[in-house]
Design a protein around this motif. Structure first.
Motif, PDB file in Angstrom:
ATOM      1  N   LEU A  60      16.709  14.289  24.352  1.00  0.00           N
ATOM      2  CA  LEU A  60      15.897  14.960  23.333  1.00  0.00           C
ATOM      3  C   LEU A  60      16.587  14.891  21.975  1.00  0.00           C
ATOM      4  CD1 LEU A  60      13.518  16.629  22.380  1.00  0.00           C
ATOM      5  CD2 LEU A  60      14.694  18.672  23.223  1.00  0.00           C
ATOM      6  N   ARG A  61      17.877  15.144  21.956  1.00  0.00           N
ATOM      7  CA  ARG A  61      18.632  15.067  20.698  1.00  0.00           C
ATOM      8  C   ARG A  61      18.565  13.643  20.137  1.00  0.00           C
ATOM      9  NH1 ARG A  61      24.055  14.745  18.803  1.00  0.00           N
ATOM     10  NH2 ARG A  61      24.174  15.871  16.847  1.00  0.00           N
ATOM     11  N   SER A  62      18.687  12.653  21.021  1.00  0.00           N
ATOM     12  CA  SER A  62      18.610  11.259  20.599  1.00  0.00           C
ATOM     13  C   SER A  62      17.234  10.948  20.012  1.00  0.00           C
ATOM     14  CB  SER A  62      18.903  10.343  21.788  1.00  0.00           C
ATOM     15  OG  SER A  62      18.798   9.001  21.400  1.00  0.00           O
ATOM     16  N   GLU A  63      16.185  11.461  20.643  1.00  0.00           N
ATOM     17  CA  GLU A  63      14.825  11.239  20.135  1.00  0.00           C
ATOM     18  C   GLU A  63      14.664  11.828  18.735  1.00  0.00           C
ATOM     19  OE1 GLU A  63      10.231  12.621  20.921  1.00  0.00           O
ATOM     20  OE2 GLU A  63      11.681  12.897  22.527  1.00  0.00           O
ATOM     21  N   LEU A  64      15.192  13.023  18.517  1.00  0.00           N
ATOM     22  CA  LEU A  64      15.083  13.654  17.198  1.00  0.00           C
ATOM     23  C   LEU A  64      15.894  12.883  16.158  1.00  0.00           C
ATOM     24  CD1 LEU A  64      15.285  17.354  18.398  1.00  0.00           C
ATOM     25  CD2 LEU A  64      13.263  16.193  17.472  1.00  0.00           C
ATOM     26  N   LEU A  65      17.046  12.384  16.556  1.00  0.00           N
ATOM     27  CA  LEU A  65      17.845  11.563  15.647  1.00  0.00           C
ATOM     28  C   LEU A  65      17.109  10.266  15.308  1.00  0.00           C
ATOM     29  CD1 LEU A  65      21.364  12.109  17.211  1.00  0.00           C
ATOM     30  CD2 LEU A  65      20.701  12.717  14.866  1.00  0.00           C
ATOM     31  N   THR A  66      16.430   9.697  16.296  1.00  0.00           N
ATOM     32  CA  THR A  66      15.660   8.480  16.066  1.00  0.00           C
ATOM     33  C   THR A  66      14.535   8.735  15.067  1.00  0.00           C
ATOM     34  OG1 THR A  66      16.240   7.611  18.239  1.00  0.00           O
ATOM     35  CG2 THR A  66      14.286   6.681  17.209  1.00  0.00           C
ATOM     36  N   LEU A  67      13.889   9.897  15.173  1.00  0.00           N
ATOM     37  CA  LEU A  67      12.863  10.256  14.188  1.00  0.00           C
ATOM     38  C   LEU A  67      13.481  10.356  12.794  1.00  0.00           C
ATOM     39  CD1 LEU A  67      10.797  12.986  16.086  1.00  0.00           C
ATOM     40  CD2 LEU A  67      10.070  10.655  15.498  1.00  0.00           C
ATOM     41  N   GLU A  68      14.629  11.020  12.710  1.00  0.00           N
ATOM     42  CA  GLU A  68      15.309  11.152  11.415  1.00  0.00           C
ATOM     43  C   GLU A  68      15.624   9.771  10.837  1.00  0.00           C
ATOM     44  OE1 GLU A  68      19.470  12.857   9.498  1.00  0.00           O
ATOM     45  OE2 GLU A  68      18.941  13.418  11.538  1.00  0.00           O
ATOM     46  N   ALA A  69      16.161   8.901  11.665  1.00  0.00           N
ATOM     47  CA  ALA A  69      16.505   7.550  11.203  1.00  0.00           C
ATOM     48  C   ALA A  69      15.272   6.804  10.714  1.00  0.00           C
ATOM     49  CB  ALA A  69      17.195   6.782  12.328  1.00  0.00           C
ATOM     50  N   SER A  70      14.148   7.006  11.398  1.00  0.00           N
ATOM     51  CA  SER A  70      12.924   6.312  10.987  1.00  0.00           C
ATOM     52  C   SER A  70      12.487   6.740   9.585  1.00  0.00           C
ATOM     53  CB  SER A  70      11.796   6.534  11.996  1.00  0.00           C
ATOM     54  OG  SER A  70      11.293   7.853  11.930  1.00  0.00           O
ATOM     55  N   SER A  71      12.784   7.986   9.217  1.00  0.00           N
ATOM     56  CA  SER A  71      12.423   8.427   7.865  1.00  0.00           C
ATOM     57  C   SER A  71      13.276   7.707   6.818  1.00  0.00           C
ATOM     58  CB  SER A  71      12.557   9.945   7.723  1.00  0.00           C
ATOM     59  OG  SER A  71      13.904  10.353   7.672  1.00  0.00           O
ATOM     60  N   TYR A  72      14.560   7.514   7.132  1.00  0.00           N
ATOM     61  CA  TYR A  72      15.411   6.751   6.206  1.00  0.00           C
ATOM     62  C   TYR A  72      14.937   5.304   6.106  1.00  0.00           C
ATOM     63  CZ  TYR A  72      18.844  10.546   6.087  1.00  0.00           C
ATOM     64  OH  TYR A  72      19.482  11.747   5.908  1.00  0.00           O
ATOM     65  N   ARG A  73      14.552   4.732   7.247  1.00  0.00           N
ATOM     66  CA  ARG A  73      14.064   3.356   7.248  1.00  0.00           C
ATOM     67  C   ARG A  73      12.796   3.237   6.420  1.00  0.00           C
ATOM     68  NH1 ARG A  73      12.496   0.733  12.804  1.00  0.00           N
ATOM     69  NH2 ARG A  73      10.482   0.214  11.975  1.00  0.00           N
ATOM     70  N   SER A  74      11.895   4.223   6.539  1.00  0.00           N
ATOM     71  CA  SER A  74      10.658   4.213   5.749  1.00  0.00           C
ATOM     72  C   SER A  74      10.938   4.264   4.257  1.00  0.00           C
ATOM     73  CB  SER A  74       9.771   5.398   6.139  1.00  0.00           C
ATOM     74  OG  SER A  74       9.338   5.281   7.464  1.00  0.00           O
ATOM     75  N   GLU A  75      12.033   4.916   3.896  1.00  0.00           N
ATOM     76  CA  GLU A  75      12.421   5.001   2.484  1.00  0.00           C
ATOM     77  C   GLU A  75      13.179   3.770   2.000  1.00  0.00           C
ATOM     78  OE1 GLU A  75      13.631   8.938   0.408  1.00  0.00           O
ATOM     79  OE2 GLU A  75      14.246   9.124   2.501  1.00  0.00           O
ATOM     80  N   GLY A  76      13.513   2.882   2.937  1.00  0.00           N
ATOM     81  CA  GLY A  76      14.298   1.704   2.557  1.00  0.00           C
ATOM     82  C   GLY A  76      15.789   1.980   2.507  1.00  0.00           C
ATOM     83  N   LEU A  77      16.219   3.116   3.056  1.00  0.00           N
ATOM     84  CA  LEU A  77      17.639   3.477   3.092  1.00  0.00           C
ATOM     85  C   LEU A  77      18.224   2.961   4.412  1.00  0.00           C
ATOM     86  CD1 LEU A  77      17.253   7.114   1.711  1.00  0.00           C
ATOM     87  CD2 LEU A  77      17.975   5.070   0.455  1.00  0.00           C
TER      88      LEU A  77
END
Length: 167
Positions: A60-77
């Protein structure tokens, strides 16, 4: 304006529900997605904090981290996204987190690292056949060769000062 109004209303409802049920994962996912859809990336990441703090289970923690990472990816970071995807893979290795690492590494043109991430995905995946990962690895290898060849061709054209034949 209607879409923005619906997003704002959905956000308010979800935030109110999360106040009553802090760390509730389904509500957190829904709020995160609403904020991502509204391109409010920093707010989307903030929305994950309560659930991340409550998430003791690794997957579950990994899934939430993956969501967080996807937001950075969407921003181009991409570098920041890569760091968070790697953390997710360390917390609970999954083919999804490794595959997402590979996507970011490909964006960064770090093909050898992307291939390594795909190999890690292949090693932990239980749903896709090995041939699926082999095809992805081969695609990256090919892309790396194509880009390397393009760079070499570009350098050859620069060496002579001109790329046109003399009359």
């Amino acid at each position: 304006h209607t879409r923005q109004g619906q997003t704002a209303e959905a956000r308010a409802v979800l935030e109110a529900a999360l106040k009553k049920h802090p760390g509730h994962v389904a509500l957190t996912r829904a709020l995160f997605q609403a904020l991502i859809d509204a391109k409010e990336y920093a707010e989307a990441r903030k929305s994950l904090h309560g659930a991340q703090a409550a998430a003791l289970e690794g997957s579950l923690r990994s899934e939430l981290l993956t969501l967080e990472a996807s937001s950075y990816r969407s921003e181009g970071l991409f570098e920041r996204a890569l760091a968070v995807y790697r953390t997710a893979s360390q917390v609970a290795p999954s083919s999804m987190s490794y595959a997402q690492e590979a996507v970011v590494l490909e964006k960064l043109k770090r093909y050898a690292d992307a291939v390594a991430a795909l190999r890690a995905a292949k090693a932990v995946d239980r749903g896709n056949p090995a041939s699926y990962w082999d095809e992805q690895i081969e695609r990256l290898r090919h892309q790396s060769l194509v880009e390397r060849e393009a760079v070499l061709q570009g350098n050859k054209g620069d060496a002579g000062g001109t790329t046109k034949d003399a009359p």
